[in-house]
Motif scaffolding. Structure first.
Motif, PDB file in Angstrom:
ATOM      1  N   ALA A  63       0.824  -1.209   0.000  1.00 32.62           N
ATOM      2  CA  ALA A  63       0.000   0.000   0.000  1.00 32.62           C
ATOM      3  C   ALA A  63       0.850   1.247   0.000  1.00 32.62           C
ATOM      4  O   ALA A  63       0.411   2.301   0.443  1.00 32.62           O
ATOM      5  CB  ALA A  63      -0.915  -0.008   1.215  1.00 32.62           C
ATOM      6  N   PHE A  66      -0.337   4.789  -0.988  1.00 29.00           N
ATOM      7  CA  PHE A  66      -1.435   5.480  -0.340  1.00 29.00           C
ATOM      8  C   PHE A  66      -0.982   6.474   0.708  1.00 29.00           C
ATOM      9  O   PHE A  66      -1.787   7.204   1.253  1.00 29.00           O
ATOM     10  CB  PHE A  66      -2.371   4.463   0.324  1.00 29.00           C
ATOM     11  N   ILE A  67       0.286   6.467   1.064  1.00 31.91           N
ATOM     12  CA  ILE A  67       0.720   7.410   2.098  1.00 31.91           C
ATOM     13  C   ILE A  67       1.679   8.413   1.477  1.00 31.91           C
ATOM     14  O   ILE A  67       2.294   8.143   0.457  1.00 31.91           O
ATOM     15  CB  ILE A  67       1.396   6.691   3.278  1.00 31.91           C
ATOM     16  N   ARG A  75       9.667   5.409   6.662  1.00 30.66           N
ATOM     17  CA  ARG A  75       9.431   4.020   7.045  1.00 30.66           C
ATOM     18  C   ARG A  75      10.416   3.087   6.375  1.00 30.66           C
ATOM     19  O   ARG A  75      10.882   2.123   6.973  1.00 30.66           O
ATOM     20  CB  ARG A  75       8.012   3.626   6.652  1.00 30.66           C
ATOM     21  N   TRP A 228       2.794   8.433  -5.562  1.00 27.75           N
ATOM     22  CA  TRP A 228       1.686   8.779  -4.700  1.00 27.75           C
ATOM     23  C   TRP A 228       0.370   8.777  -5.454  1.00 27.75           C
ATOM     24  O   TRP A 228       0.197   9.500  -6.420  1.00 27.75           O
ATOM     25  CB  TRP A 228       1.941  10.162  -4.119  1.00 27.75           C
ATOM     26  N   LEU A 230      -2.577   9.608  -4.360  1.00 27.17           N
ATOM     27  CA  LEU A 230      -3.640  10.482  -3.863  1.00 27.17           C
ATOM     28  C   LEU A 230      -4.083  11.584  -4.835  1.00 27.17           C
ATOM     29  O   LEU A 230      -5.267  11.861  -4.919  1.00 27.17           O
ATOM     30  CB  LEU A 230      -3.226  11.109  -2.523  1.00 27.17           C
ATOM     31  N   PHE A 233      -6.836  10.631  -6.761  1.00 30.67           N
ATOM     32  CA  PHE A 233      -8.099  10.527  -6.054  1.00 30.67           C
ATOM     33  C   PHE A 233      -8.875  11.819  -6.093  1.00 30.67           C
ATOM     34  O   PHE A 233     -10.097  11.818  -6.088  1.00 30.67           O
ATOM     35  CB  PHE A 233      -7.849  10.138  -4.592  1.00 30.67           C
ATOM     36  N   GLU A 234      -8.139  12.936  -6.104  1.00 30.95           N
ATOM     37  CA  GLU A 234      -8.862  14.204  -6.151  1.00 30.95           C
ATOM     38  C   GLU A 234      -9.699  14.289  -7.412  1.00 30.95           C
ATOM     39  O   GLU A 234     -10.866  14.669  -7.376  1.00 30.95           O
ATOM     40  CB  GLU A 234      -7.867  15.363  -6.098  1.00 30.95           C
ATOM     41  N   ALA A 237     -12.638  12.019  -7.139  1.00 32.45           N
ATOM     42  CA  ALA A 237     -13.675  12.551  -6.263  1.00 32.45           C
ATOM     43  C   ALA A 237     -14.486  13.596  -7.005  1.00 32.45           C
ATOM     44  O   ALA A 237     -15.713  13.653  -6.883  1.00 32.45           O
ATOM     45  CB  ALA A 237     -13.043  13.146  -5.015  1.00 32.45           C
ATOM     46  N   VAL A 240     -16.907  11.835  -9.187  1.00 31.60           N
ATOM     47  CA  VAL A 240     -17.997  11.248  -8.405  1.00 31.60           C
ATOM     48  C   VAL A 240     -19.006  12.317  -8.013  1.00 31.60           C
ATOM     49  O   VAL A 240     -20.219  12.147  -8.152  1.00 31.60           O
ATOM     50  CB  VAL A 240     -17.418  10.564  -7.151  1.00 31.60           C
TER      51      VAL A 240
ATOM     52  N   GLU B 190      -1.362   6.438   9.521  1.00 30.90           N
ATOM     53  CA  GLU B 190      -0.678   5.969   8.304  1.00 30.90           C
ATOM     54  C   GLU B 190      -0.510   4.454   8.334  1.00 30.90           C
ATOM     55  O   GLU B 190      -0.722   3.768   7.333  1.00 30.90           O
ATOM     56  CB  GLU B 190       0.691   6.624   8.185  1.00 30.90           C
ATOM     57  N   ILE B 193      -3.759   2.923   7.392  1.00 29.33           N
ATOM     58  CA  ILE B 193      -4.036   3.011   5.955  1.00 29.33           C
ATOM     59  C   ILE B 193      -3.199   1.992   5.206  1.00 29.33           C
ATOM     60  O   ILE B 193      -3.650   1.363   4.254  1.00 29.33           O
ATOM     61  CB  ILE B 193      -3.756   4.430   5.428  1.00 29.33           C
ATOM     62  N   PRO B 197      -5.922  -0.330   3.044  1.00 31.45           N
ATOM     63  CA  PRO B 197      -6.031   0.924   2.299  1.00 31.45           C
ATOM     64  C   PRO B 197      -7.417   1.231   1.760  1.00 31.45           C
ATOM     65  O   PRO B 197      -7.655   2.335   1.306  1.00 31.45           O
ATOM     66  CB  PRO B 197      -5.034   0.736   1.153  1.00 31.45           C
ATOM     67  N   TYR B 206      -7.359  10.294   9.199  1.00 31.05           N
ATOM     68  CA  TYR B 206      -6.038  10.839   8.890  1.00 31.05           C
ATOM     69  C   TYR B 206      -6.169  12.268   8.382  1.00 31.05           C
ATOM     70  O   TYR B 206      -5.422  13.163   8.788  1.00 31.05           O
ATOM     71  CB  TYR B 206      -5.383   9.950   7.827  1.00 31.05           C
ATOM     72  N   GLU B 217       1.162  22.707   3.855  1.00 31.56           N
ATOM     73  CA  GLU B 217       1.484  21.386   3.295  1.00 31.56           C
ATOM     74  C   GLU B 217       0.509  20.334   3.804  1.00 31.56           C
ATOM     75  O   GLU B 217      -0.039  19.532   3.049  1.00 31.56           O
ATOM     76  CB  GLU B 217       2.895  21.046   3.738  1.00 31.56           C
ATOM     77  N   GLN B 220      -2.870  20.618   2.258  1.00 28.66           N
ATOM     78  CA  GLN B 220      -2.981  20.057   0.907  1.00 28.66           C
ATOM     79  C   GLN B 220      -3.153  18.551   0.971  1.00 28.66           C
ATOM     80  O   GLN B 220      -3.998  17.964   0.289  1.00 28.66           O
ATOM     81  CB  GLN B 220      -1.736  20.406   0.100  1.00 28.66           C
ATOM     82  N   ILE B 221      -2.338  17.915   1.832  1.00 35.49           N
ATOM     83  CA  ILE B 221      -2.441  16.466   1.940  1.00 35.49           C
ATOM     84  C   ILE B 221      -3.811  16.085   2.488  1.00 35.49           C
ATOM     85  O   ILE B 221      -4.460  15.129   2.034  1.00 35.49           O
ATOM     86  CB  ILE B 221      -1.328  15.910   2.840  1.00 35.49           C
ATOM     87  N   LYS B 223      -6.588  17.642   2.151  1.00 36.61           N
ATOM     88  CA  LYS B 223      -7.607  17.757   1.109  1.00 36.61           C
ATOM     89  C   LYS B 223      -7.615  16.516   0.230  1.00 36.61           C
ATOM     90  O   LYS B 223      -8.668  15.984  -0.122  1.00 36.61           O
ATOM     91  CB  LYS B 223      -7.311  18.999   0.283  1.00 36.61           C
ATOM     92  N   LYS B 224      -6.407  16.028  -0.099  1.00 36.53           N
ATOM     93  CA  LYS B 224      -6.339  14.838  -0.940  1.00 36.53           C
ATOM     94  C   LYS B 224      -6.995  13.649  -0.259  1.00 36.53           C
ATOM     95  O   LYS B 224      -7.683  12.842  -0.893  1.00 36.53           O
ATOM     96  CB  LYS B 224      -4.887  14.515  -1.266  1.00 36.53           C
ATOM     97  N   TYR B 225      -6.785  13.542   1.062  1.00 32.25           N
ATOM     98  CA  TYR B 225      -7.365  12.384   1.732  1.00 32.25           C
ATOM     99  C   TYR B 225      -8.869  12.518   1.902  1.00 32.25           C
ATOM    100  O   TYR B 225      -9.586  11.514   1.878  1.00 32.25           O
ATOM    101  CB  TYR B 225      -6.678  12.145   3.076  1.00 32.25           C
ATOM    102  N   ALA B 227     -10.643  13.828  -0.329  1.00 30.80           N
ATOM    103  CA  ALA B 227     -11.101  13.441  -1.670  1.00 30.80           C
ATOM    104  C   ALA B 227     -11.126  11.932  -1.818  1.00 30.80           C
ATOM    105  O   ALA B 227     -12.049  11.362  -2.402  1.00 30.80           O
ATOM    106  CB  ALA B 227     -10.192  14.066  -2.727  1.00 30.80           C
ATOM    107  N   SER B 228     -10.101  11.274  -1.274  1.00 25.71           N
ATOM    108  CA  SER B 228     -10.087   9.814  -1.421  1.00 25.71           C
ATOM    109  C   SER B 228     -11.219   9.198  -0.622  1.00 25.71           C
ATOM    110  O   SER B 228     -11.792   8.191  -1.029  1.00 25.71           O
ATOM    111  CB  SER B 228      -8.748   9.244  -0.988  1.00 25.71           C
ATOM    112  N   ILE B 230     -14.131  10.561  -0.175  1.00 22.60           N
ATOM    113  CA  ILE B 230     -15.327  10.744  -0.996  1.00 22.60           C
ATOM    114  C   ILE B 230     -15.375   9.689  -2.079  1.00 22.60           C
ATOM    115  O   ILE B 230     -16.419   9.102  -2.364  1.00 22.60           O
ATOM    116  CB  ILE B 230     -15.329  12.145  -1.618  1.00 22.60           C
ATOM    117  N   ASP B 231     -14.218   9.443  -2.674  1.00 18.55           N
ATOM    118  CA  ASP B 231     -14.174   8.448  -3.733  1.00 18.55           C
ATOM    119  C   ASP B 231     -14.545   7.068  -3.209  1.00 18.55           C
ATOM    120  O   ASP B 231     -15.304   6.332  -3.823  1.00 18.55           O
ATOM    121  CB  ASP B 231     -12.757   8.419  -4.321  1.00 18.55           C
ATOM    122  N   LEU B 241     -17.157  15.812   2.817  1.00 16.68           N
ATOM    123  CA  LEU B 241     -17.543  16.951   1.981  1.00 16.68           C
ATOM    124  C   LEU B 241     -17.278  18.264   2.708  1.00 16.68           C
ATOM    125  O   LEU B 241     -16.686  19.204   2.167  1.00 16.68           O
ATOM    126  CB  LEU B 241     -19.029  16.847   1.631  1.00 16.68           C
TER     127      LEU B 241
END
Lengths: 246, 300
Positions: A63, A66-67, A75, A228, A230, A233-234, A237, A240, B190, B193, B197, B206, B217, B220-221, B223-225, B227-228, B230-231, B241
């Motif tokens: 995975a 995903f991070i 890590r 990455w 992610l 995904f934006e 989304a 969607v 993390e 996830i 995942p 998260y 920073e 921004q991250i 927001k991406k999560y 979005a994921s 929502i997906d 939302l």
């Protein structure tokens, strides 16, 4: 010889069926004996920890996308660091695993017991088959075979002109030995000690497991390229939500 | 985690037993397999089976597992006498057992004699340092006493050995969030996830932690999560939302001086706002006014 030999039905009644029945019964007996003799093995903390480390490293590899990149890199360093990384096994220790396996008295006793429970019934049954059921043709194999198999399948029969499809009861014994595995897993449930062939395969690949798999995980982790997922995904989304709102 | 089908099956069995349709034993077995916590029902139906000696003998060797289940349920419902009786029966049958020792420790914990319970657990752990349940009970006890730092310490030690146990990571994350140690909580999420995942819950948590940390920073991250999430949930998660709307407006505020526009998904915020309005129209019509006010104030 193109002629068909007519085999006495008495052979079927008194050889084939009793042999199968006896093998099934011996298998069931072995299963219960092994259950009785199974000693409770205290799991070694080091081995448990290594197992868990491997699972965690595998999750990381699977995975990784995903991070965030920074977390992934930190890590990765944690796992494969030269001095105190979890997956790093110095060369000297790697070979010791097998020697340790044999010198550890408990483990040796366990292996001995398992081997015994497998070898003794096999030997006894084989000797019994040879003693009582040799010297005659027991069955006919439905497909033709080459002459090479003669020595293997026709052991008690000293006529060299008999068709190779006619086999002795020893081959019936071997057929049962490998074939009854499916039947045992039906009757006795999944975990039965009659899996001889599996055990034989296991014995050859024993002992290196812990350190080798650690090294393998470390290599796998070094290879992984972090991409990455992610940002994708934006966009997804967005799609969607567009569908939802419209 | 329990899947939907299993949960519906459990509820169906529960209804069946409630209305006198039998099947109590299957219900108890399923509850035990799924590790679901329903103490009152377990206690009621378990006791009814155990007190009926015919049914008890019919169970055979399974009756000891039932005793254990009923003892734990009794301790949950504070019926300590029932629990004591069950444990006594088990002790008679299995005198030197570690499992019964564990139950005794839990009984000591339930009666409030925490120090003795701690001693019992430590001695059990000396004999068997790899017993996961006792480790977790020690952590739970420390947490119940309010000794959160000890709970964190025990939990970290547990995770050093059993690092693939995602329930433990989750517990640790929640403890860190309660202590506002957000960076450590982010690390735990993390891990979660990584191990699972496709569970949107962890993405959402998260993202929440990252949003709380602040800094462009992290936003921004986050927001991406969101979005994921929502997906993964098909757009149905209201919290995600709202999270998107908040993130975008916070990012806009932080980057007011600089000219850095978010080029990746400009429409996401407006889409999220529209989806939220639609949801509220359908479900909570009277609160729609509040929502529109809040969204309008965010767009500043």
């Amino acid at each position: 010889m193109a002629e068909d030999l007519v085999l006495d039905t008495a052979i079927r009644d008194w050889v084939l069926i009793p042999l199968s029945v006896v093998m099934v019964l011996i298998g069931i007996l072995r299963y219960f004996v092994s259950k009785l003799m199974r000693s409770f093995q205290v799991p070694d903390p080091k081995i448990v920890k290594e197992g868990q480390v491997i699972v965690r490293a595998r999750n990381l590899r699977a995975a990784a996308n995903f991070i965030p990149p920074k977390s992934f890199r930190s890590r990765r360093v944690y796992f494969s660091n030269e001095e105190n990384g979890l997956l790093f096994v110095p060369k000297g220790q790697a070979q010791n695993a097998q020697a340790q396996m044999f010198s550890d008295p408990n483990m040796a006793m366990d292996m001995m017991k398992k081997n015994l429970s497998m070898i003794i019934p096999q030997t006894l049954t084989f000797a019994w088959v040879n003693f009582f059921f040799s010297g005659f043709v027991a069955a006919k194999i439905p497909f033709p075979l080459t002459q090479r198999f003669r020595s293997m399948l026709q052991n008690g029969i000293d006529l060299s002109t008999v068709d190779v499809s006619y086999v002795s009861s020893r081959s019936w014994y071997f057929l049962n030995l490998f074939g009854l595995r499916g039947l045992f897993s039906l009757i006795l449930g999944e975990e039965n000690a009659t899996d001889d062939t599996q055990r034989m395969m296991q014995m050859s690949g024993f002992g290196f497991d812990p350190s080798k798999s650690l090294g393998a995980e470390k290599d796998g982790l070094d290879i992984v390229q972090h991409e990455w997922a992610l940002p994708k995904f934006e966009h997804r989304a967005e799609a969607v939500l567009k569908k939802l709102v419209s | 985690m329990v899947s939907k089908t299993e949960e519906s099956q459990l509820n169906r069995l529960e209804n069946q037993v409630d209305n006198g349709g039998g099947g109590a034993w299957e219900y108890l077995c399923l509850a035990r397999k799924l590790k679901v916590r329903r103490p009152e029902k377990a206690l009621k139906y378990g006791l009814s089976i155990l007190n009926d000696s015919k049914k008890r003998y019919a169970l055979g060797p399974e009756q000891w597992t039932l005793y254990e289940q009923v003892a734990i349920a009794a301790m949950d419902c504070q019926c300590l006498d029932v629990a004591k009786d069950c444990i006594k029966v088990l002790q008679k049958k299995f005198p030197e057992s570690k499992r019964v020792g564990r139950l005794e420790g839990m009984l000591l914990e339930a009666t409030g004699s925490r120090a003795e319970a701690e001693k019992a657990y430590s001695s059990l752990l000396e004999d068997n340092p790899l017993d996961q349940v006792i480790h977790k009970r020690r952590v739970a006890m420390a947490k119940a006493q309010g000794n959160i730092s000890a709970a964190i310490e025990w939990l970290n030690k547990y995770l050093e050995i059993f690092m693939a146990d995602h329930d433990a990571w989750r517990e640790l994350a929640e403890i860190y969030v309660s202590l506002q140690m957000y960076k450590q909580a982010a690390f735990c999420y993390e891990e979660l996830i990584l191990s699972q995942p496709t569970v949107p819950l962890y993405h959402l948590a998260y993202a929440d932690v990252l949003y709380t940390l602040g800094e462009l920073e992290n936003l921004q991250i986050a927001k991406k999560y969101y979005a994921s999430t929502i997906d993964l949930t098909g757009g149905k998660n209201t919290r995600a939302l709202l999270g998107i709307c908040l993130c975008t407006s916070a990012m806009r505020q932080l980057s007011k001086g600089r000219n850095k526009e978010d080029k990746e998904s400009p429409e996401l915020q407006s889409l999220a706002a529209k989806a939220l309005e639609k949801d509220y129209e359908q479900i909570a019509d009277d609160k729609l006014g509040l929502l529109t006010c809040a969204l309008r104030s965010l767009k500043i």
